[in-house]
Scaffold this active site. Structure first.
Site, PDB file in Angstrom:
ATOM      1  N   SER A 205     -46.219  -6.899  13.574  1.00  0.00           N
ATOM      2  CA  SER A 205     -46.115  -8.356  13.412  1.00  0.00           C
ATOM      3  C   SER A 205     -44.682  -8.839  13.624  1.00  0.00           C
ATOM      4  CB  SER A 205     -46.612  -8.767  12.021  1.00  0.00           C
ATOM      5  OG  SER A 205     -45.875  -8.105  11.011  1.00  0.00           O
TER       6      SER A 205
ATOM      7  N   HIS B  95     -35.397 -11.688   2.721  1.00  0.00           N
ATOM      8  CA  HIS B  95     -36.345 -10.841   3.435  1.00  0.00           C
ATOM      9  C   HIS B  95     -35.894  -9.384   3.405  1.00  0.00           C
ATOM     10  CE1 HIS B  95     -38.963 -10.421   7.357  1.00  0.00           C
ATOM     11  NE2 HIS B  95     -39.091  -9.395   6.554  1.00  0.00           N
TER      12      HIS B  95
ATOM     13  N   HIS C 151     -36.573  -2.268  11.620  1.00  0.00           N
ATOM     14  CA  HIS C 151     -36.711  -3.197  10.490  1.00  0.00           C
ATOM     15  C   HIS C 151     -37.333  -2.430   9.339  1.00  0.00           C
ATOM     16  CE1 HIS C 151     -37.573  -6.523   7.912  1.00  0.00           C
ATOM     17  NE2 HIS C 151     -38.863  -6.506   8.136  1.00  0.00           N
TER      18      HIS C 151
ATOM     19  N   ASP D  29     -16.202   2.858   8.329  1.00  0.00           N
ATOM     20  CA  ASP D  29     -16.653   3.778   9.381  1.00  0.00           C
ATOM     21  C   ASP D  29     -17.851   3.219  10.135  1.00  0.00           C
ATOM     22  OD1 ASP D  29     -14.723   5.713   8.936  1.00  0.00           O
ATOM     23  OD2 ASP D  29     -15.968   6.886   7.574  1.00  0.00           O
TER      24      ASP D  29
ATOM     25  N   TYR E 209     -12.453  10.685  16.024  1.00  0.00           N
ATOM     26  CA  TYR E 209     -13.460  11.295  15.148  1.00  0.00           C
ATOM     27  C   TYR E 209     -14.488  12.044  15.997  1.00  0.00           C
ATOM     28  CZ  TYR E 209     -17.318  11.689  11.819  1.00  0.00           C
ATOM     29  OH  TYR E 209     -18.328  12.171  11.025  1.00  0.00           O
TER      30      TYR E 209
ATOM     31  N   HIS F 238     -37.941  -2.464   4.747  1.00  0.00           N
ATOM     32  CA  HIS F 238     -37.835  -3.166   3.468  1.00  0.00           C
ATOM     33  C   HIS F 238     -37.222  -2.218   2.448  1.00  0.00           C
ATOM     34  CE1 HIS F 238     -40.133  -6.954   4.261  1.00  0.00           C
ATOM     35  NE2 HIS F 238     -40.500  -6.234   5.308  1.00  0.00           N
TER      36      HIS F 238
END
Length: 236
Positions: free
Chosen positions: A74, A170, A94, A119, A232, A96
């Site tokens: 979605s 969100h 994405h 960093d 690094y 949660h």
């Protein structure tokens, strides 16, 4: 079509479970084939334990399904909006995840408090403005992407230098050169959010307001890992 990319995106979605960044069917990973203008993304609401590479959905940048028997995530319109506007990114995540969501729900940027943060990026992790009622009731997921793009333009932030954002009320989005790097950045973001919360908590207990990394130390750590003279890691 894009069988290798579907396998890769499938594996990277499973990494979200491995790293504890998702529960149930939450979260999604995508990657774009820039030459073909096609995006592979996780299907919507499919449990990770039963999901297969064949379940991955192929979309074009206009939001048309090119291949796949299932509905795409979605959040696909958000992913597509970012790919259309952030030319240098190749993968998006994405989640949660709980620490990232905690800062997002508070509507707060994540300040740079130490070298671990430096960093990762040379400034705060931005939290977007809240979506309006009209934006939420309209093309919600597309407008979520638009708000991210708006925030980066307004602040003059390069998505290659700050590979993550928090959506107000969100949760987090992260990205990178491909889906593997995007997952890595989502994991780093979660750790930075956790550390920042603990830094503020310890500071409050000690009644200490002297927190926030010095600019010269922030720049040193960012440049040694990401600057043109970075030293690094190993030269391959």
């Amino acid at each position: 079509m894009l069988e290798e990319l579907k396998e890769k995106v499938f594996r990277e979605n499973l990494q979200l479970v491995k790293y504890g960044l998702v529960v149930l069917t939450w979260g999604n990973v995508s990657e774009i084939d820039r030459e073909r203008g096609l995006v592979v993304i996780k299907p919507s609401g499919v449990p990770y334990e039963t999901m297969t590479a064949d379940d991955m959905v192929v979309m074009d940048l206009d939001g048309n399904k090119v291949e796949g028997k299932l509905n795409p995530s979605s959040d696909t319109p958000t992913h597509l909006e970012l790919y259309r506007n952030f030319d240098d990114i190749g993968g998006i995540v994405h989640t949660h995840s709980s620490w990232g969501c905690s800062w997002a729900q508070a509507g707060r940027d994540v300040p740079a408090y130490g070298t671990t943060h430096a960093d990762f990026t040379n400034g705060c992790i931005p939290c977007t403005r809240g979506l309006t009622e009209e934006e939420v009731n309209g093309e919600y997921e597309l407008n979520t992407g638009k708000v991210i793009v708006e925030e980066f333009k307004k602040r003059g932030i390069k998505p290659t230098e700050t590979p993550a954002v928090l959506i107000h009320r969100h949760g987090p989005f992260a990205w990178g050169k491909d889906s593997h790097k995007a997952v890595e950045n989502a994991l780093i973001l979660e750790e930075i959010c956790k550390m920042a919360y603990r830094t503020e908590s310890v500071s409050a207990l000690c009644d200490n307001s002297n927190i926030g990394i010095e600019d010269y130390l922030l720049d040193k750590h960012y440049q040694r890992k990401h600057g043109k003279n970075a030293y690094y890691g190993q030269k391959l």
